[in-house]
Design an enzyme around this catalytic site. Structure first.
Site, PDB file in Angstrom:
ATOM      1  N   ASP A 304      88.153  10.192  54.864  1.00 32.99           N
ATOM      2  CA  ASP A 304      88.918  11.239  53.724  1.00 32.99           C
ATOM      3  C   ASP A 304      90.426  12.075  54.416  1.00 32.99           C
ATOM      4  OD1 ASP A 304      86.713  10.535  52.553  1.00 32.99           O
ATOM      5  OD2 ASP A 304      87.563  11.764  50.880  1.00 32.99           O
ATOM      6  N   SER A 305      89.738  11.773  56.231  1.00 28.73           N
ATOM      7  CA  SER A 305      90.853  12.630  56.926  1.00 28.73           C
ATOM      8  C   SER A 305      91.315  11.968  57.561  1.00 28.73           C
ATOM      9  CB  SER A 305      89.407  13.404  58.237  1.00 28.73           C
ATOM     10  OG  SER A 305      89.306  14.198  57.888  1.00 28.73           O
ATOM     11  N   VAL A 385      89.182  15.524  47.312  1.00 29.36           N
ATOM     12  CA  VAL A 385      89.388  14.178  47.673  1.00 29.36           C
ATOM     13  C   VAL A 385      89.516  13.342  46.782  1.00 29.36           C
ATOM     14  CG1 VAL A 385      90.129  12.918  49.429  1.00 29.36           C
ATOM     15  CG2 VAL A 385      89.990  14.631  50.304  1.00 29.36           C
ATOM     16  N   TYR A 388      85.368  13.950  44.959  1.00 22.11           N
ATOM     17  CA  TYR A 388      84.913  14.227  46.141  1.00 22.11           C
ATOM     18  C   TYR A 388      86.047  15.964  46.013  1.00 22.11           C
ATOM     19  CZ  TYR A 388      80.290  13.297  46.816  1.00 22.11           C
ATOM     20  OH  TYR A 388      78.068  12.514  46.723  1.00 22.11           O
ATOM     21  N   ASP A 445      85.797  21.299  71.879  1.00 24.65           N
ATOM     22  CA  ASP A 445      86.712  21.685  73.281  1.00 24.65           C
ATOM     23  C   ASP A 445      85.463  22.610  73.928  1.00 24.65           C
ATOM     24  OD1 ASP A 445      87.401  21.021  75.482  1.00 24.65           O
ATOM     25  OD2 ASP A 445      89.817  20.775  74.518  1.00 24.65           O
TER      26      ASP A 445
HETATM   27 CU   LIG Z   1      77.791  11.916  48.385  1.00 20.65          CU
END
Ligand SMILES: [Cu+2]
Length: 640
Positions: A304-305, A385, A388, A445
């Site tokens: 998704d990203s 997205v 979802y 980080d």
């Molecule tokens: Cu799920």
């Protein structure tokens, strides 16, 4: 709230913009001019990503330094497919670097907004697809919605080098119908987005389109609203306890900078407490959702990203609906397919919450009875997205705890269900929701009291009875220092209470013990796909719950820079191939987490929020409970 501080930074004579501040609309436009002047914006060119090219950490942390503002653009020529990765400098007005991708080796750029409409148009116009629909009794193609799904990579010659999506279809008979309730199963169209045609139609089986409405807005489906919920009101008559100056946020000793990126969504920078650094940068820059039905939809796995850019789909949040209480919002600015800025109003929500008891004790000897209230600072955003919706929440607590929580909601992805599919749950008559995983990749980080950090794996166990443990009750921690990147690819072990401790190799607490923050994972399964599968190669980051790398500014994304149709091997497995030293140096901790989701009928037609995440807790970072100075919540509260 509009972030006037950052916009004002562009006024003549204003202070220079902070090097980590989110890109403004004016900067996107200025960068666009640089690209146009360099001849890179011919008419068919679209922006598949456009965002800040963050300066390397050393440049940001150097005293008095003002690194130049740079932007990174992924450009796709939708007539030829030529894809390039361009970095430009706003300071010099020049293109700094440009690399043309080799799609067979590098993969494809992310899906662009225009691909959604294009895919639907292309399949609706395809005679083969129309005929396949007609065989299923579906003759009005305007009532069929096409879902352009990222294709993955399976080494098929016909697909090599093509920019493509695989299209599944759903029936939306009425304008307000919930299409996800009516999947057309057994049929998938493979669409070449550059040739703008269906190049293969997979028609494996026919199944009845499930008929039951899933339109949860429809009173006929949901029934009348219940009238028994009385109001809950949250008030903070004196306002919240945090201050926000531009994108710099301070609360109860915590300080941080808020960032936002089209790909990663919310990013946090230079997070510290009481003037001591903890995290240089924290974000969840990748997630993959692989589905577990081995039939013709075996390829379903969405990053998704990296493939869709979660930040671009951030929601505009509504006070009193999405967020309750005394809320401060920040707008986010992303770019559209043409590199033009698009402001997402109220994209980032900042507020503080009561969180129950912080600490409490009634002492049997001195009679003291004390209670303190925990509260937390919440920084969040929500994105949609496809089917979802995901909420990304970061919590900062009074006691130094940091928590990342993802809220998963929205609509399950669906297929037909024959009553006997072990990889899918029947959620309505004839309607199935295939099992899947949501595997998030966090990039932490760490700067625990400075750059020189190391990671220890800490397991707990009992000990067999013996001379030192005659009654067999001994408890011990087994501490293993992870000295190289190769040693630090680790998995959770709930039976041993496994945690990972990020220690400073320079600073110690009052007991002479290194100060540290401990990562508490949830210990859900990592990637379950076969290790030899295409998915395992492409989502290599998800094979481990923990990775530790030496800081490298080029290593930003767990599955690599270009995820869409990438053949695999990029990202974390490649980052650690050099097996660099991670003991006492500047390190980045990467954590994979998320649920393996066998849907429940109660998650249909819209899913109550499911949660996942992880926690970072100070461990000897403070010499004692850092919240003794928190006052009682009311004068009447300190009994005894
Ligand atoms: Cu799920």
């Amino acid at each position: 709230m509009t972030d006037t501080a950052v916009s004002a930074a562009h006024a003549p004579g204003a202070l220079p913009v902070h090097p980590l501040a989110p890109v403004t609309g004016a900067e996107f436009l200025a960068g666009r001019q640089v690209l146009a002047a360099a001849g890179l914006l011919a008419e068919p060119v679209r922006f598949a990503y456009y965002g800040l090219e963050e300066p390397p950490k050393g440049e940001v942390l150097a005293a008095g330094a003002a690194p130049e503002r740079r932007l990174r653009a992924f450009l796709i020529d939708i007539s030829t497919g030529e894809s390039s990765d361009v970095v430009l400098s706003l300071a010099t007005g020049q293109v700094v670097s440009r690399r043309v991708l080799d799609p067979r080796a590098d993969g494809q750029l992310p899906i662009i907004d225009g691909d959604f409409a294009a895919a639907e148009e292309i399949v609706r116009a395809d005679p083969g697809w129309r005929a396949a629909m007609a065989r299923r009794g579906l003759t009005d193609v305007t009532k069929i919605r096409a879902c352009p799904l990222t294709a993955g990579w399976f080494g098929v010659a016909e697909e090599a080098g093509r920019r493509m999506v695989r299209v599944l279809a759903f029936v939306q008979a009425r304008e307000h119908d919930l299409a996800w309730a009516h999947p057309v199963d057994g049929l998938s169209a493979y669409v070449d987005l550059i040739e703008k045609r269906v190049f293969r139609l997979v028609d494996e089986f026919e199944a009845d389109v499930p008929a039951e409405s899933g339109d949860y807005d429809d009173p006929a489906v949901r029934g009348p609203h219940r009238d028994t919920l009385r109001p809950i009101e949250i008030t903070q008559p004196q306002g919240p306890s945090f201050t926000l100056d531009g994108h710099r946020l301070e609360w109860q000793g915590w300080s941080m900078r808020i960032g936002f990126d089209a790909r990663e969504g919310l990013t946090l920078h230079q997070v510290g407490i009481f003037g001591r650094p903890v995290l240089y940068r924290a974000a969840v820059p990748e997630m993959v959702v692989p589905y577990g039905d081995p039939r013709f939809r075996y390829w379903q796995a969405y990053f998704d990203s990296g493939e869709y850019l979660v930040g671009k789909f951030a929601n505009s949040l509504e006070l009193g609906c999405d967020c309750l209480g005394d809320i401060t919002y920040l707008d986010a600015t992303v770019a559209d397919d043409f590199g033009e800025p698009k402001v997402i109003r109220n994209a980032i929500c900042i507020h503080e919450e009561d969180y129950g008891i912080l600490w409490k004790h009634t002492d049997i000897f001195n009679g003291s009875a004390q209670s303190r209230r925990q509260r937390r600072l919440v920084v969040s955003f929500f994105t949609t997205v496809g089917n979802y919706d995901y909420g990304f929440y970061w919590y900062f607590y009074l006691d130094g705890t940091i928590e990342c929580e993802i809220k998963l909601t929205g609509v399950l992805f669906t297929a037909a269900h024959d009553g006997a599919n072990p990889h899918s749950t029947q959620v309505a008559p004839g309607l199935g929701a295939p099992a899947h995983q949501h595997l998030f990749g966090a990039r932490l980080d760490m700067t625990v009291d400075g750059l020189a950090n190391a990671v220890e794996e800490v397991d707990v166990s009992g000990r067999p009875a013996g001379p030192d443990n005659p009654h067999g009750n001994a408890l011990v921690q087994e501490v293993t220092r992870l000295r190289t990147e190769g040693e630090a690819g680790r998995r959770c072990d709930a039976s041993r209470g496994r945690t990972w401790r990020v220690i400073s190799t320079e600073e110690v607490n009052r007991f002479g013990v290194p100060v540290s923050y401990t990562l508490y994972p949830e210990a859900a399964p990592a990637l379950l796909a076969d290790p030899g599968s295409s998915l395992a190669a492409r989502a290599g980051f998800a094979a481990n719950h923990l990775w530790v790398t030496q800081y490298d500014p080029a290593q930003r994304y767990p599955a690599g820079d270009f995820v869409n149709q990438h053949p695999g091997g990029a990202g974390l497995p490649a980052f650690v191939a050099g097996d660099r030293d991670i003991d006492g140096t500047d390190i980045v901790v990467w954590h994979t987490f998320g649920p393996t989701h066998f849907p429940r009928p109660e998650e249909w037609p819209v899913m109550p929020v499911a949660r996942c995440g992880f926690t970072l807790k100070p461990t000897g970072f403070f010499g004692r409970n850092p919240t003794l100075d928190v006052p009682p919540p009311g004068a009447h509260c300190s009994g005894g």
